[in-house]
Design a protein around this motif. Structure first.
Motif, PDB file in Angstrom:
ATOM      1  N   LEU A 115       0.832  -1.207   0.000  1.00 19.57           N
ATOM      2  CA  LEU A 115       0.000   0.000   0.000  1.00 19.57           C
ATOM      3  C   LEU A 115       0.866   1.255   0.000  1.00 19.57           C
ATOM      4  O   LEU A 115       0.439   2.303  -0.478  1.00 19.57           O
ATOM      5  CB  LEU A 115      -0.890   0.027   1.253  1.00 19.57           C
ATOM      6  N   ASP A 116       2.051   1.126   0.571  1.00 20.28           N
ATOM      7  CA  ASP A 116       2.953   2.270   0.744  1.00 20.28           C
ATOM      8  C   ASP A 116       4.179   2.043  -0.119  1.00 20.28           C
ATOM      9  O   ASP A 116       4.982   1.153   0.157  1.00 20.28           O
ATOM     10  CB  ASP A 116       3.354   2.349   2.228  1.00 20.28           C
ATOM     11  N   PRO A 117       4.347   2.839  -1.192  1.00 20.06           N
ATOM     12  CA  PRO A 117       5.503   2.604  -2.073  1.00 20.06           C
ATOM     13  C   PRO A 117       6.840   2.773  -1.363  1.00 20.06           C
ATOM     14  O   PRO A 117       7.840   2.184  -1.782  1.00 20.06           O
ATOM     15  CB  PRO A 117       5.338   3.659  -3.184  1.00 20.06           C
ATOM     16  N   ALA A 118       6.851   3.537  -0.270  1.00 18.44           N
ATOM     17  CA  ALA A 118       8.096   3.745   0.480  1.00 18.44           C
ATOM     18  C   ALA A 118       8.209   2.758   1.641  1.00 18.44           C
ATOM     19  O   ALA A 118       8.834   3.047   2.658  1.00 18.44           O
ATOM     20  CB  ALA A 118       8.141   5.188   0.993  1.00 18.44           C
ATOM     21  N   PRO A 130       7.977  -6.794  -0.330  1.00 15.50           N
ATOM     22  CA  PRO A 130       6.556  -6.790   0.066  1.00 15.50           C
ATOM     23  C   PRO A 130       6.135  -8.132   0.675  1.00 15.50           C
ATOM     24  O   PRO A 130       6.178  -9.170   0.008  1.00 15.50           O
ATOM     25  CB  PRO A 130       5.825  -6.528  -1.257  1.00 15.50           C
ATOM     26  N   GLY A 131       5.797  -8.110   1.945  1.00 17.39           N
ATOM     27  CA  GLY A 131       5.357  -9.332   2.615  1.00 17.39           C
ATOM     28  C   GLY A 131       6.479 -10.247   3.034  1.00 17.39           C
ATOM     29  O   GLY A 131       6.231 -11.400   3.416  1.00 17.39           O
ATOM     30  N   PHE A 132       7.703  -9.780   3.016  1.00 23.13           N
ATOM     31  CA  PHE A 132       8.854 -10.630   3.335  1.00 23.13           C
ATOM     32  C   PHE A 132       9.923  -9.829   4.050  1.00 23.13           C
ATOM     33  O   PHE A 132      10.160  -8.662   3.718  1.00 23.13           O
ATOM     34  CB  PHE A 132       9.443 -11.222   2.040  1.00 23.13           C
ATOM     35  N   CYS A 133      10.596 -10.443   5.017  1.00 27.92           N
ATOM     36  CA  CYS A 133      11.684  -9.776   5.725  1.00 27.92           C
ATOM     37  C   CYS A 133      12.698 -10.809   6.214  1.00 27.92           C
ATOM     38  O   CYS A 133      12.327 -11.923   6.588  1.00 27.92           O
ATOM     39  CB  CYS A 133      11.134  -8.982   6.912  1.00 27.92           C
ATOM     40  N   SER A 150       5.486  -4.371   6.229  1.00 25.01           N
ATOM     41  CA  SER A 150       5.787  -3.918   4.856  1.00 25.01           C
ATOM     42  C   SER A 150       4.516  -3.714   4.032  1.00 25.01           C
ATOM     43  O   SER A 150       4.511  -2.948   3.071  1.00 25.01           O
ATOM     44  CB  SER A 150       6.709  -4.923   4.155  1.00 25.01           C
ATOM     45  N   LEU A 151       3.441  -4.406   4.407  1.00 25.73           N
ATOM     46  CA  LEU A 151       2.185  -4.317   3.649  1.00 25.73           C
ATOM     47  C   LEU A 151       1.176  -3.358   4.273  1.00 25.73           C
ATOM     48  O   LEU A 151       0.077  -3.174   3.739  1.00 25.73           O
ATOM     49  CB  LEU A 151       1.551  -5.709   3.521  1.00 25.73           C
ATOM     50  N   MET A 152       1.525  -2.759   5.394  1.00 25.39           N
ATOM     51  CA  MET A 152       0.565  -1.905   6.101  1.00 25.39           C
ATOM     52  C   MET A 152       0.651  -0.468   5.581  1.00 25.39           C
ATOM     53  O   MET A 152       1.631  -0.084   4.944  1.00 25.39           O
ATOM     54  CB  MET A 152       0.825  -1.967   7.610  1.00 25.39           C
ATOM     55  N   PRO A 153      -0.386   0.338   5.873  1.00 26.43           N
ATOM     56  CA  PRO A 153      -0.385   1.722   5.393  1.00 26.43           C
ATOM     57  C   PRO A 153       0.738   2.548   6.033  1.00 26.43           C
ATOM     58  O   PRO A 153       1.213   2.231   7.126  1.00 26.43           O
ATOM     59  CB  PRO A 153      -1.758   2.260   5.837  1.00 26.43           C
ATOM     60  N   ALA A 154       1.108   3.608   5.353  1.00 29.82           N
ATOM     61  CA  ALA A 154       2.252   4.427   5.772  1.00 29.82           C
ATOM     62  C   ALA A 154       2.087   5.003   7.173  1.00 29.82           C
ATOM     63  O   ALA A 154       3.054   5.110   7.917  1.00 29.82           O
ATOM     64  CB  ALA A 154       2.466   5.566   4.770  1.00 29.82           C
ATOM     65  N   ASP A 155       0.867   5.365   7.541  1.00 28.29           N
ATOM     66  CA  ASP A 155       0.664   6.042   8.829  1.00 28.29           C
ATOM     67  C   ASP A 155       0.216   5.086   9.931  1.00 28.29           C
ATOM     68  O   ASP A 155      -0.339   5.515  10.933  1.00 28.29           O
ATOM     69  CB  ASP A 155      -0.346   7.174   8.665  1.00 28.29           C
ATOM     70  N   LYS A 197      -1.307 -14.273   5.201  1.00 27.91           N
ATOM     71  CA  LYS A 197      -2.642 -13.702   5.018  1.00 27.91           C
ATOM     72  C   LYS A 197      -2.623 -12.267   5.518  1.00 27.91           C
ATOM     73  O   LYS A 197      -2.604 -12.044   6.737  1.00 27.91           O
ATOM     74  CB  LYS A 197      -3.672 -14.531   5.801  1.00 27.91           C
ATOM     75  N   PRO A 198      -2.599 -11.302   4.596  1.00 29.81           N
ATOM     76  CA  PRO A 198      -2.685  -9.914   5.047  1.00 29.81           C
ATOM     77  C   PRO A 198      -4.147  -9.568   5.335  1.00 29.81           C
ATOM     78  O   PRO A 198      -5.056 -10.235   4.838  1.00 29.81           O
ATOM     79  CB  PRO A 198      -2.183  -9.134   3.830  1.00 29.81           C
ATOM     80  N   GLY A 199      -4.356  -8.549   6.126  1.00 34.84           N
ATOM     81  CA  GLY A 199      -5.723  -8.149   6.429  1.00 34.84           C
ATOM     82  C   GLY A 199      -5.751  -6.722   6.914  1.00 34.84           C
ATOM     83  O   GLY A 199      -4.718  -6.177   7.315  1.00 34.84           O
ATOM     84  N   ARG A 200      -6.939  -6.132   6.895  1.00 36.33           N
ATOM     85  CA  ARG A 200      -7.048  -4.747   7.328  1.00 36.33           C
ATOM     86  C   ARG A 200      -6.727  -4.635   8.817  1.00 36.33           C
ATOM     87  O   ARG A 200      -5.985  -3.743   9.235  1.00 36.33           O
ATOM     88  CB  ARG A 200      -8.468  -4.237   7.060  1.00 36.33           C
TER      89      ARG A 200
END
Lengths: 161, 161, 161, 161
Positions: free
Chosen positions: C17-20, C47-50, C86-91, C120-123
């Motif tokens: 969601l956040d390009p940065a 994205p989704g990995f660390c 990594s997949l969560m919103p910037a703020d 499984k990502p989620g809000r």
């Protein structure tokens, strides 16, 4: 054991948000057809606490004639879940996020009793702890222990779509 | 995802200790009356791998009409357990020590497919990983993920006493 | 193993969601003083990995001279958590709801590599899977496997109050 | 709460196999360099019970200034493990098979107290339960709950090779 975790100062009793929690919990349990399939009944519900009983049946067993570990998980999951649901708002629904269960002894007969209790209620997430004991011939044996996470879905019907 | 855990060097294929593992595993599953009760069948067994299928049935549901989380746990527990049992000696039995399951999506119909695989075999303890997917209308949805610990009981019959 | 869970159709690559996201994740990791204390570094984030690496140090050990199981849990917890972040919103900020870890082999030296990925990502909730391997003398040994649940806190700073 | 799991008949006190268990447990803890690194001390050990304390330190924190969840896991893992080890034979060693921990509140200062207790001792496997509380300004807050599995290694030194 002379000391235990319960030597911690006791938590305050839980105050249910919904005074009609018991009827709501029992009605929800009554819609769980999977509980009827295996013959489980809800025997107690109090704020943050729930008890489910399951008499031994031969068709609940695994390859060695003991109650299937997944069946033990089912009643512990429901007991812990309804302990959590007792503290949730009247118009909410709940989902099981995850649970972890240790199976500590085989259950070969008699009556299984699953008890769940809330250890941390929350607006979004509730954490519960549960145990399953087998009662037979006047003895009670600890069969399983569970730790579980649930999520409240506010303003969501607890009935089929 | 361009990278994943599977970018690790692949583990060597598992060599079963018992060449007749598949028949032994299927016979053991055939004695699990709880699997017959819910209508589950074993569709595949390979060294360190097992698959169980469960068609949706209305009597397997919880209060909202989805398959009960405990039922999902049952088939994942059995799939992971038989993945482990496929690698154990012919005259052994096994017990589930514990499992942890995340429920990630509701299962409302179609077919549930539970797959278990061994991630670490051992003489005493075996660790497995499993997942449950729901297949319906040509789509496959990840419903649950499990991580489980099993113990080998050497020289122990895998049948009722 | 000729079949595995990865014979499932691969999940679509995750779109951040956040390009940065990478800079945000690395900055957050850089604020984890506990990672500096033990000498862990973040070596990859996608994205989704660390991935986090930890060289063996004598002051990280338990009573038998192996890396403490809790230290192994620390790097797995962080690798999985940052895979989710990594997949969560910037703020947003995140919290670990719970994790379960199996320790499968002792780590006596060399380099520990923890990898986490989102399953499984989620809000609100994100589920991850992770593993820790020990690399030494050209060999790689699976040391631990984790399954974890995280919660997104929207519109919440990821910095000290 | 007027009813709880503790309304079960209390388990009999645990009888240690090794009368010198306390000295053995404390000596083993004293060899855990990772506990010295973070500043943890063992404050109590009784048959089937252990308590570890950890004063807040800034270098133990994660990105938001709270104690890292992995650090909380470390002291809970050690408290539960030594509760188990207190009941094991004098010439045995132990390994953590797995643990599951829920983090329920952030720890921002004060003193963390981890308590572990045995819920099922066994010849091969022991199951424990633990909790971590944060004490500050006269208040005690439940921070985490753990459920853990350990394995006894008979006739094995509890010291580095």
């Amino acid at each position: 054991m002379t000391t235990s975790l319960s030597s911690q100062p006791p938590q305050a009793a839980f105050e249910p948000l919904d005074p009609a929690f018991a009827a709501r919990v029992r009605a929800s349990f009554g819609r769980q057809k999977a509980m009827a399939l295996i013959g489980a009944t809800m025997t107690r519900v109090e704020p943050g606490f729930c008890e489910i009983e399951l008499p031994f049946r031969d068709d609940l067993t695994q390859q060695k004639g003991y109650v299937h570990g997944g069946i033990i998980g089912m009643i512990a999951d429901s007991a812990c879940g309804y302990a959590a649901y007792s503290l949730m708002p009247a118009d909410s629904s709940l989902v099981t996020v995850e649970y972890k269960i240790n199976i500590m002894a085989p259950a070969k007969g008699g009556l299984l009793v699953a008890r769940g209790e809330v250890i941390k209620p929350g607006r979004t997430l509730t954490i519960t702890s549960g145990e399953v004991t087998a009662r037979q011939d006047g003895r009670s044996v600890l069969v399983a222990a569970m730790q579980q996470t649930l999520m409240t879905l506010p303003d969501t019907p607890d009935t089929p779509d």
